[in-house]
Design a protein around this motif. Sequence first.
Motif, mmCIF file in Angstrom:
data_model
loop_
_atom_site.group_PDB
_atom_site.id
_atom_site.type_symbol
_atom_site.label_atom_id
_atom_site.label_comp_id
_atom_site.label_asym_id
_atom_site.label_seq_id
_atom_site.Cartn_x
_atom_site.Cartn_y
_atom_site.Cartn_z
ATOM 1 N N CYS A 224 0.861 -1.182 0.000
ATOM 2 C CA CYS A 224 0.000 0.000 0.000
ATOM 3 C C CYS A 224 0.899 1.234 0.000
ATOM 4 O O CYS A 224 1.456 1.607 1.029
ATOM 5 N N GLU A 225 1.043 1.843 -1.156
ATOM 6 C CA GLU A 225 1.989 2.959 -1.297
ATOM 7 C C GLU A 225 1.636 3.765 -2.541
ATOM 8 O O GLU A 225 1.037 3.243 -3.492
ATOM 9 N N GLU A 226 2.013 5.027 -2.531
ATOM 10 C CA GLU A 226 1.786 5.887 -3.688
ATOM 11 C C GLU A 226 2.462 5.295 -4.914
ATOM 12 O O GLU A 226 3.630 4.897 -4.876
ATOM 13 N N SER A 230 -3.455 1.747 -3.863
ATOM 14 C CA SER A 230 -4.073 2.735 -2.991
ATOM 15 C C SER A 230 -4.659 2.056 -1.753
ATOM 16 O O SER A 230 -4.768 0.822 -1.694
ATOM 17 N N ASP A 253 2.900 2.657 4.548
ATOM 18 C CA ASP A 253 3.522 3.950 4.835
ATOM 19 C C ASP A 253 5.050 3.866 4.853
ATOM 20 O O ASP A 253 5.699 4.419 5.740
ATOM 21 N N HIS A 256 5.442 7.255 1.840
ATOM 22 C CA HIS A 256 4.482 8.331 2.087
ATOM 23 C C HIS A 256 3.469 7.890 3.145
ATOM 24 O O HIS A 256 3.155 6.707 3.268
ATOM 25 N N ASP A 257 2.951 8.856 3.888
ATOM 26 C CA ASP A 257 1.916 8.577 4.881
ATOM 27 C C ASP A 257 0.577 8.472 4.150
ATOM 28 O O ASP A 257 -0.237 9.393 4.152
ATOM 29 N N LEU A 258 0.355 7.315 3.557
ATOM 30 C CA LEU A 258 -0.839 7.105 2.747
ATOM 31 C C LEU A 258 -2.037 6.672 3.594
ATOM 32 O O LEU A 258 -3.175 6.718 3.140
#
Length: 414
Positions: A224-226, A230, A253, A256-258
């Motif tokens: 789960c990351e940019e 998503s 994360d 990025h702090d998604l």
Amino acid sequence: MLTTLFRNAAIYTPVDEGKPLAGKLQGHVRSWERGALLCDKGIITAVGSEEDVLAKAKDMEVDMEVDCQGACMIPGFVDPHTHICFAERREKEFSMRLAGASYLDILKAGGGILSSVRSVRNAKEEELLSTTLDNVLTALSFGTTSMEIKSGYGLDTETELKMLRVIERVGKETPLDVVATFMGAHAIPEEYKSNPEEYVKLLIDEMIPAASKQGIAQYCDVFCEEGVFSVEQSRRILEAARNRGFKLKIHADEVHDLGGAGLAAELETASAEHLLAANEENLKAMAEKGVIADLLPATAYSLKKPYAKARKMIELGVPVALATDCNPGSSYTESMPFVFGLAVLNMDMTVEEALVASTLNAAYSIGLNHKVGSLEVGKQADFLLLDGETPAILAYHAGVSPVVEVYKKGINVA
């Protein structure tokens, strides 16, 4: 198997309280300066002070006695997060990163995970097994006696299943306990680059059911990351996996702090991995749900990134585990002693906290806590003898492995 008495050892072991250790208990370690361990058929039947264990062994038929000569004894390392099943190294990317290219830059250029995908797809199963065995046996020599291994370098159904077969064979052909994780959601493959949603559909409709039917993988993980998956896509993938009987993990994360840590809490995954950019609110949610933070300091070291906030996580009550993240790109190391040293020196963990994180909490992270992770009656006699008086030697004697002997079920295997 023999009944074996190991005596004259300085024993240090986490105390299993029936759940992962967190907060003030994160460093809950019991020790005996002059201790002994008795095992029968590979299972611990007594552990404690030498005087107490010798008294228990007095009326037993002991087949073999081992004098540990005062060496420090700790549980075998449990590495709960690896990508150690791969076909080729990616040394050139290391130089690219040193020249300033970011991890996501390399991924967008077709390198990174996608480079490993191409080589794994092209590799025959026996070739993949041979490379993986070499890496795993190196890990064993550094004291890893149990390990999680992820797929994720196939990104199509056929190759993912091939990887999982190799992972299963590693568990059968080495002394290690091996836990397999299906990670078809490791990246968007090149053929779906213009339509990632179609790949999510393939994962849910075909790949997850096929991996479930194969019956090898116990966990499902998602990145789960940019630029990868998503939060919404990750939720759908993980819910589909849970419906097929998989336990859940999530790469959350890292860059990025998604909000991946929040998703981990929402779904009550077994663990969330990386967490370099996770915010405090989501870490608190993880603590409330008992989600284990699998921290990967060698990855931060290799990528020259700030380390995960282990101290803050422990203060918030998040159970912390440590892992190598062994992979050919961002963390090419099989050494848990190296990871242990990084955690103590660069993440402000105490020696006791790092010991718990690399053994007992790591075992909980991959569902092996019932048999490994601590030296207690009823668990496997998986332990290490160190060239030192205490576990501090793992951080103190930097750049080498102080692991002198590795025992699996009471048998010297490295």
